[in-house]
Structures are given as structure tokens and as C-alpha cells.
Design an enzyme around this catalytic site. Structure first.
Site: not given
Ligand SMILES: [Fe+2]
Length: 266
Positions: A8, A38-39, A67-68, A152, A177, A179
Site C-alpha cells: 500500500d 489505495e492509500n 476498501n478506500h 486486501h 492492507h 501496512h
Molecule cells: Fe485498506
């Protein structure tokens, strides 16, 4: 065939990735790069068209998410026009975009699949049923040459079980996800490589990429509900390099890649 897969991406890692990706690709003879983006948005959530296009320019071939993904509304249109940006396949079929893509590389076809787990994650369809359906749809050396799966999710057991579900049927399964990079990269018994989580590309002097002081304040005093923001200190790059067999599509070797000051260099 060498794949570079990156965890991520946080905003703090963008300049470091710009500086390092070309030399990582050259040094390791990387053919294809997949990164979870996604981050990458400025507050550590989501991704914009501009950021995605800058990541493609750097040499990242496919961006996965989680999710983001819908944090920036512009992505709802962009994801339908850009097949190199994926969202989890087990999200509702009514949503735009796709959870898998087939990408040409020389005379080969690379399939990238993005899934999201169910435990402690926003609601989406059963990840095991979705994985099973995709396993039947894409078959190594029959309709694709390599299959890389980004799962994820929060819960390690789900990711590991999915690794075994895909064993022998895909090139590699890795998680994203949390991290936090895990050190369990391995080749499963039928030849699929697996790693529970690649970790993030971001500042590890933080709480999973967010400012540690604000995070602690929020945990110690629930009255402080201000939104946290990404920690913008020195970033690390976390991922793995997967060497895959052109004849079978399975993994021959997997090596963790960690570059940066806050984590041990490998
Ligand atoms: Fe995530």
C-alpha cells in the site's frame, strides 16, 4: 519472468518511489510491476486519476486497491476508463471497474486479480466463493500465462487460507492492507508463492502510516475525534520480487524487498 509487487503506497512514499523504482526495475530485471495504491491520496485514503497516472509513468503496470478505492468520487468514472486500476472483485457487481484484468506482456498474458477479505472489513461478497469462481475462470497456461492475486484484508488466517485455495493454480498470492510487512514469503506445496502482507510503502515512524501523536491522542482521549493524516517522514518501500517460470506460470523464487531507514534492510 520477474514481478515486483509493492504494498500500500502512502503519500510520503511517492517521491521515494519516483527516485527508486527505475533503479529497482533495472537492478532486478523486473518485467512487470503491481502496486496497491489505495492509500496514495493526500490524506492517506484513496487515489486520484493524477496520482494513478504518475504511478503508471513511473513503471507501475497495474494498481490494485481495497476498501478506500471510492474515497475520491472522480474514481467512479476513471476506473471504468482505465483497466490498469482494479478494485476488489468481490465488491458488488453494480459498482464500476473490475476486480481482474488481463495485460499483454510481449507474447504473454498476465492476469491480475484483486480481492478483499470479509473479517473486520467493509461488507463485500464472500471472498472464498469469489476466489473459487476466479480460479475456475483463469487457468495457467490455458488462457493466461501468469496470475497474480492481491488479497486486501485485515485477518491473516483468511489470507493464508486463500493462499492455499489458489495453490498450484496461480503464480503468486500476497496480502495488503495491514501496512505491516510479514516475513512469511514462501512457495506453497504446489508452486504458488505466498506472503501474508507486503507492508506499506510509507513512513514507518508512525502508526500504520498515520501520525503517531494524533493516533495516541485519539486512543487516550476519545474526545479528540479530529481526523488523522499521513505521517510524512522518511518513507520505506516494501514489497517482494517474484521470479516465475514461463513454462508453468508458477513461482521459482520469492524475495522480500525492503528499502528505507526505519526497517531493516534486506
Ligand atoms: Fe485498506
Amino acid at each position: 519472468m520477474n514481478f515486483l509487487v509493492l504494498g500500500d503506497i502512502f503519500p510520503s512514499a511517492l517521491p521515494f518511489l519516483k527516485k527508486k523504482i527505475p533503479s529497482i526495475i533495472k537492478k532486478n530485471k523486473i518485467d512487470f510491476v503491481i502496486a496497491n495504491g489505495e492509500n496514495a491520496g493526500k490524506n492517506g485514503m484513496g487515489i486520484t486519476k493524477k496520482i494513478a497516472e504518475n504511478l503508471f509513468k513511473l513503471g507501475i503496470n497495474v494498481i490494485t486497491s481495497g476498501n478506500h478505492i471510492w474515497h475520491y468520487k472522480e474514481i467512479l468514472d476513471y476506473i471504468d476508463s482505465e483497466n490498469r486500476l482494479l478494485r476488489p472483485a468481490n465488491m458488488s457487481n453494480d459498482l464500476p471497474g473490475s476486480g481482474h484484468g488481463i495485460y499483454k506482456f510481449k507474447d504473454m498474458k498476465i492476469c491480475v486479480i484483486n480481492l478483499m477479505t470479509n473479517v473486520h472489513m467493509p461488507k463485500c461478497n464472500n471472498v472464498f466463493q469469489a476466489a473459487n469462481a476466479l480460479k475456475k475462470k483463469f487457468i495457467l497456461k490455458k488462457n493466461v500465462d501468469f496470475i497474480i492475486v492481491d488479497i486486501h484484508g485485515e485477518y491473516a488466517a483468511e489470507k493464508m487460507a486463500l493462499g492455499h485455495l489458489f495453490d498450484g493454480k496461480v503464480t503468486s498470492v500476497f496480502g495488503s492492507h495491514t501496512h505491516i510487512p510479514t516475513a512469511d514469503q514462501m512457495i506453497l506445496s504446489k508452486g504458488t508463492s505466498y506472503q501474508t502482507d507486503l507492508g506499506m510503502c510509507g513512513d514507518y515512524n508512525s502508526v500504520i502510516g498515520l501520525k503517531k501523536k494524533i493516533y495516541l491522542k485519539k486512543m487516550l482521549n476519545r474526545k479528540n475525534l479530529s481526523r488523522n493524516s499521513p505521517s510524512m517522514g522518511k518513507a520505506s518501500i516494501c514489497g517482494s520480487i517474484i521470479n516465475a517460470d514461463k513454462k508453468t506460470g508458477l513461482t521459482k523464487r520469492i524475495d522480500q524487498l525492503i528499502i528505507g531507514e526505519n526497517l531493516k534492510k534486506i
